[in-house]
Design an enzyme around this catalytic site. Structure first.
Site, PDB file in Angstrom:
ATOM      1  N   HIS A 128     -13.173  16.735   9.520  1.00 18.48           N
ATOM      2  CA  HIS A 128     -13.737  15.387   9.377  1.00 18.48           C
ATOM      3  C   HIS A 128     -12.776  14.301   9.854  1.00 18.48           C
ATOM      4  O   HIS A 128     -12.969  13.132   9.558  1.00 18.48           O
ATOM      5  CB  HIS A 128     -14.168  15.125   7.931  1.00 18.48           C
ATOM      6  CG  HIS A 128     -15.331  15.971   7.505  1.00 18.48           C
ATOM      7  ND1 HIS A 128     -15.636  16.234   6.182  1.00 18.48           N
ATOM      8  CD2 HIS A 128     -16.278  16.619   8.235  1.00 18.48           C
ATOM      9  CE1 HIS A 128     -16.718  17.008   6.129  1.00 18.48           C
ATOM     10  NE2 HIS A 128     -17.116  17.255   7.367  1.00 18.48           N
ATOM     11  N   CYS A 161     -10.678  -2.933  20.276  1.00 17.87           N
ATOM     12  CA  CYS A 161      -9.779  -2.051  21.022  1.00 17.87           C
ATOM     13  C   CYS A 161      -8.919  -2.867  21.987  1.00 17.87           C
ATOM     14  O   CYS A 161      -9.420  -3.707  22.732  1.00 17.87           O
ATOM     15  CB  CYS A 161     -10.590  -1.017  21.799  1.00 17.87           C
ATOM     16  SG  CYS A 161      -9.590   0.049  22.848  1.00 17.87           S
ATOM     17  N   CYS A 164      -9.928  -1.692  25.766  1.00 15.11           N
ATOM     18  CA  CYS A 164     -11.210  -1.962  26.413  1.00 15.11           C
ATOM     19  C   CYS A 164     -12.074  -2.978  25.659  1.00 15.11           C
ATOM     20  O   CYS A 164     -13.167  -3.304  26.113  1.00 15.11           O
ATOM     21  CB  CYS A 164     -12.000  -0.657  26.585  1.00 15.11           C
ATOM     22  SG  CYS A 164     -12.810  -0.075  25.077  1.00 15.11           S
TER      23      CYS A 164
HETATM   24 ZN   LIG Z   1     -11.369   1.244  23.792  1.00 10.73          ZN
END
Ligand SMILES: [Zn+2]
Length: 257
Positions: A128, A161, A164
């Protein structure tokens, strides 16, 4: 067949653990509750006490709703894993590895307490994921969670992020999110390589991981279940040890009391 009383069962478990060369352990929430990490659906469970937390952990809600993400980041700041210490149950499994008997350790937990207890990271199969990393849903970039949490503490309520701009989450399997096929295949394969499977603190209700128990049995392994209460696979066990894992597991491993 389960032994008639607890002392006989412990003696039998100790003998089988002594005799085994390739032990595979499968651990669930029950091994970490004594370290202060609550389970999800038990009487004191996270979702029993806070149904909104279940919504936070559903991937569809998480991706769709910035408010759910902001709440999830706040919850991660105070996740019990940050302060939890391994308990005697974790240390017993580290001891089995030191003795050269532990072939693999498959865990449903995301707290990394097995590694903190001394199990080597390459022996732990985290089906997990782990809460100690963040990951980008778009590009897959992974970072230490502590670094991402620093951004939250510094005012980014829903950090994006850095590679990106995508949505970040913990590197765990949320509800509604697919398991990682290679990781599950690995878990099921090591089950067939065991001569003794120890299922510890898991209710053994969640597939495909629970399928390790019948897989190990079919391959000829003995199966011992340690849990505080009955599991879905008790009838497949050669031996049941029911009670506090932090006492039963070290005793079965021959550790001093
Ligand atoms: Zn990313």
């Amino acid at each position: 067949m389960p032994a008639p009383n607890a002392t006989d069962a412990l003696d039998t478990a100790r003998r089988w653990i002594d005799d085994a060369a390739r032990i595979v352990a499968l651990t669930g929430a029950g091994i970490s509750t004594e370290s202060g990490i609550p389970d999800f659906r038990g009487p004191q469970g996270v979702w029993t006490r806070n149904p909104a937390a279940e919504k936070q952990s559903t991937i569809q809600h998480y991706l769709a709703d910035p408010a759910v993400r902001r709440a999830a980041w706040q919850a991660r700041l105070t996740h019990p894993a940050w302060t939890a210490r391994p308990n005697r149950g974790h240390r017993a499994l580290a001891e089995l590895e030191q003795r050269g008997r532990l072939h693999a350790l498959v865990t449903q937990n995301i707290d990394e307490l097995h590694q903190h207890a001394g199990n080597s990271a390459d022996r732990v199969i985290e089906v997990h994921g782990t809460v100690r990393r963040s990951m980008c849903w778009q590009c897959g970039d992974r970072q230490p969670m502590e670094r991402t949490l620093d951004r939250v503490r510094n005012g980014e309520a829903d950090p994006a992020c850095l590679q990106c701009g995508g949505i970040l989450k913990s590197d765990t399997i949320s509800f509604g999110q697919a398991l990682v096929p290679e990781v599950i295949d690995h878990a099921l394969r090591v089950a067939t390589e065991a001569d003794l499977l120890l299922a510890i603190g898991s209710t053994l209700q969640v597939y495909p991981v629970a399928g390790m128990v019948p897989a190990a049995r079919r391959a000829g392994a003995r199966v011992v279940i340690f849990n505080a209460e009955a599991t879905a696979m008790d009838e497949l066990a050669d031996l049941l040890l029911t009670g506090p894992i932090g006492e039963l597991l070290p005793a079965a491993c021959g550790l001093p009391g």
